[in-house]
Design a protein around this motif. Structure first.
Motif, PDB file in Angstrom:
ATOM      1  N   TYR A   9       9.085  -0.979   3.106  1.00 23.32           N
ATOM      2  CA  TYR A   9       8.430  -2.082   3.884  1.00 23.32           C
ATOM      3  C   TYR A   9       7.644  -3.047   2.894  1.00 23.32           C
ATOM      4  O   TYR A   9       8.075  -4.423   2.658  1.00 23.32           O
ATOM      5  N   ALA A  10       7.032  -2.431   1.732  1.00 24.06           N
ATOM      6  CA  ALA A  10       6.361  -3.873   0.979  1.00 24.06           C
ATOM      7  C   ALA A  10       7.052  -4.372  -0.194  1.00 24.06           C
ATOM      8  O   ALA A  10       6.611  -5.531  -0.531  1.00 24.06           O
ATOM      9  N   LYS A  11       8.225  -3.617  -0.126  1.00 23.85           N
ATOM     10  CA  LYS A  11       8.999  -4.144  -0.775  1.00 23.85           C
ATOM     11  C   LYS A  11       9.780  -4.633  -0.685  1.00 23.85           C
ATOM     12  O   LYS A  11      10.362  -6.052  -1.222  1.00 23.85           O
ATOM     13  N   GLY A  71       9.875  -7.501   1.568  1.00 26.67           N
ATOM     14  CA  GLY A  71       9.606  -9.136   1.178  1.00 26.67           C
ATOM     15  C   GLY A  71       9.250  -9.524  -0.146  1.00 26.67           C
ATOM     16  O   GLY A  71       9.070  -8.966  -0.847  1.00 26.67           O
ATOM     17  N   GLN A  80       5.171  -9.954  -1.376  1.00 27.99           N
ATOM     18  CA  GLN A  80       5.202  -8.501  -1.343  1.00 27.99           C
ATOM     19  C   GLN A  80       3.640  -8.184  -1.590  1.00 27.99           C
ATOM     20  O   GLN A  80       2.957  -8.552  -2.667  1.00 27.99           O
ATOM     21  N   ASN A  81       2.759  -7.299  -0.886  1.00 26.45           N
ATOM     22  CA  ASN A  81       1.849  -6.853  -1.132  1.00 26.45           C
ATOM     23  C   ASN A  81       1.233  -5.670  -1.816  1.00 26.45           C
ATOM     24  O   ASN A  81       2.059  -4.744  -1.363  1.00 26.45           O
ATOM     25  N   GLN A  82       0.833  -6.179  -3.070  1.00 26.94           N
ATOM     26  CA  GLN A  82       0.450  -4.321  -4.122  1.00 26.94           C
ATOM     27  C   GLN A  82      -0.097  -3.488  -3.043  1.00 26.94           C
ATOM     28  O   GLN A  82       0.106  -2.376  -3.116  1.00 26.94           O
ATOM     29  N   LEU A 118       2.408  -1.128  -1.327  1.00 27.67           N
ATOM     30  CA  LEU A 118       3.219  -0.290  -1.885  1.00 27.67           C
ATOM     31  C   LEU A 118       2.202   0.805  -2.869  1.00 27.67           C
ATOM     32  O   LEU A 118       2.823   1.271  -2.613  1.00 27.67           O
TER      33      LEU A 118
END
Length: 64
Positions: free
Chosen positions: A18-20, A22, A25-27, A30
């Motif tokens: 999910y984080a990857k 977008g 991305q939100n580190q 991730l």
């Protein structure tokens, strides 16, 4: 407990994907997904017996 380990692996993988997904991305999401994934893998790997331990035990019994 085994069921919980698989849930951790699946949950961590889903969070990491999910984080990857977008472009922005939100580190932190991730990293938390990867950490949860690794905790699940570690917990499962603790239950698998080592191959070297069985070979060493058999080797010492033959020599005695």
């Amino acid at each position: 407990m085994k069921f919980l380990n698989y849930i951790l692996i699946i949950f961590g993988a889903l969070i990491a994907m999910y984080a990857k997904a977008g472009a922005n991305q939100n580190q932190y999401i991730l990293i938390s997904g990867i950490v949860i994934l690794m905790i699940g893998i570690y917990r499962i790997s603790k239950t698998i017996p080592s191959r070297n331990d069985t070979e060493n035990d058999e080797g010492t019994n033959k020599n005695v």
